[in-house]
Every structure is written in structure tokens, then in C-alpha cells.
Scaffold this active site. Structure first.
Site, PDB file in Angstrom:
ATOM      1  N   HIS A  13       0.040  -8.565  -2.970  1.00  0.00           N
ATOM      2  CA  HIS A  13      -0.096  -7.197  -3.472  1.00  0.00           C
ATOM      3  C   HIS A  13      -0.951  -7.210  -4.741  1.00  0.00           C
ATOM      4  O   HIS A  13      -1.252  -8.255  -5.289  1.00  0.00           O
ATOM      5  CB  HIS A  13       1.274  -6.647  -3.893  1.00  0.00           C
ATOM      6  N   GLU A  25       2.870 -10.202  -6.423  1.00  0.00           N
ATOM      7  CA  GLU A  25       2.000  -9.194  -7.036  1.00  0.00           C
ATOM      8  C   GLU A  25       0.989  -9.881  -7.944  1.00  0.00           C
ATOM      9  O   GLU A  25       1.364 -10.733  -8.757  1.00  0.00           O
ATOM     10  CB  GLU A  25       2.812  -8.202  -7.873  1.00  0.00           C
ATOM     11  N   HIS A  84      -0.767  -6.518   1.616  1.00  0.00           N
ATOM     12  CA  HIS A  84       0.102  -5.364   1.836  1.00  0.00           C
ATOM     13  C   HIS A  84      -0.562  -4.398   2.818  1.00  0.00           C
ATOM     14  O   HIS A  84       0.097  -3.790   3.653  1.00  0.00           O
ATOM     15  CB  HIS A  84       0.364  -4.679   0.486  1.00  0.00           C
ATOM     16  N   ASP A 114      -3.761  -2.550  -0.887  1.00  0.00           N
ATOM     17  CA  ASP A 114      -3.828  -3.768  -1.693  1.00  0.00           C
ATOM     18  C   ASP A 114      -3.647  -5.034  -0.841  1.00  0.00           C
ATOM     19  O   ASP A 114      -3.026  -4.951   0.207  1.00  0.00           O
ATOM     20  CB  ASP A 114      -2.806  -3.710  -2.833  1.00  0.00           C
TER      21      ASP A 114
END
Length: 184
Positions: free
Chosen positions: A35, A117, A156, A166
Site C-alpha cells: 500500500h 504501507e 492494493h 495504491d
């Protein structure tokens, strides 16, 4: 880098958030989801991503945060622009990162995936330090969870098409996968 039996990364800064729950019993962790996040959008080095994952975000701090009021979201790990690795949720637990999602006919990807992330945006190049940290972390994940192969590392956008974009066009999949293959 090591991941212990509880799913904790030995060299990551540990930030124990409460935005997670148990995975369904007998779940095979078999997917890695990449992400991106920045708060406010396009601004790096702020405390707001940490605040969001920790459930302490002051939604009055920036006008763009109004949609985040009451949102409970997390990732297993966050990689800052510097390459620093922060872990919010042990890999043995279900982080809330994927939302409505599907991979190879399996829905609810949070059940069987690990969410990483990267501090970034869809259109801002990621740093070499981030790719390096992601490579090292991915290798450790693949060693601990052998059903995660390079074919089971996705964005994602791949598990929530039309809803999520993303890690975006700025993520260099070729570079990342080449780095992984060179070490394997």
C-alpha cells in the site's frame, strides 16, 4: 531480520495499536499486499500516519482529515521514506488494511494477508531506502510464511480494483522484484 513465532519483526520499532483482531482459525498467511499512505496527502514525515494507525488522529488537525473521523484502520508495518520500519500489528493477527478485497477468488484478504504501507503517493517516486527495507522485510516474511511467493505479492489496487490505486504508478515493481530475485 527475523520474525518470531508471534509474528513480531525483531528490528522494527514496535507500536502496538488496537486496530486488529484474530485471524480466522487455521488461516494460512499467503498474501503480501503493498500500500501507500501519506497524511496529509503528499506530505511526508508528519506524525499523522502513526496517529491514524494508533487511533489518536485529531481530525481537526487538517481539513483533509474530516473523512477519517471514526475510521479504524491499520497495517502490519509502515516503511517511512528513510527506510525506517514500524510494526503496528504482529503478522499472526489480522490487521485492517485491505477492506473489501479479493485475490484468486478468495474474498476478505485481511484474513490471509500481510499489509505493508509505504510512506508515499501513487505519483511520487519511492526512495531506494524504502525499496531496500521492503526487500529485506519481504524476504523475512517469505521465509516465515513460505506460501507467500513473488506471485503472491500484490498492490492494493490488485485486490480492490476500481476502489484502490495504491501503491500506484510510482511503485517500481520491476526494481523491487529484481531486488528480491537477486537475493533468492
Amino acid at each position: 531480520m527475523n520474525i518470531d513465532l508471534n509474528g513480531v519483526v525483531n528490528c522494527a520499532l514496535q507500536r502496538g495499536c488496537s486496530h486488529f483482531d484474530e485471524r480466522p482459525s487455521d488461516t494460512d498467511v499467503s498474501l503480501l499486499v503493498i500500500h501507500n499512505i501519506s497524511l496529509p496527502a503528499g506530505q511526508f514525515g508528519t506524525p499523522y500516519v502513526d496517529d491514524l494507525f494508533m487511533g489518536t488522529l485529531n481530525c481537526e488537525a487538517h481539513s483533509s482529515f474530516s473523512d477519517l473521523h471514526g475510521v479504524r484502520v491499520s497495517a502490519h508495518c509502515f516503511i517511512k521514506r528513510s527506510g525506517e520500519l514500524v510494526q503496528y500489528v504482529p503478522f499472526t493477527k489480522r490487521a485492517w488494511h485491505a477492506g473489501a478485497s479479493e485475490f484468486n477468488g478468495q474474498t476478505n484478504c485481511n484474513n490471509f494477508s500481510i499489509g505493508i504501507e509505504l510512506e508515499g503517493t501513487d505519483t511520487t517516486a519511492y526512495t531506494l531506502a524504502q525499496y531496500t527495507s521492503l526487500k529485506i522485510l519481504s524476504e523475512a516474511i517469505m521465509q516465515r510464511y513460505p506460501n507467500i511467493t513473488t506471485e503472491r505479492i500484490v498492490g492494493h489496487c490488485d485486490i480492490a480494483p476500481g476502489r484502490k490505486t495504491d501503491p500506484g504508478s510510482s511503485f517500481n515493481w520491476h526494481l523491487f522484484l529484481t531486488m528480491l530475485k537477486q537475493s533468492g
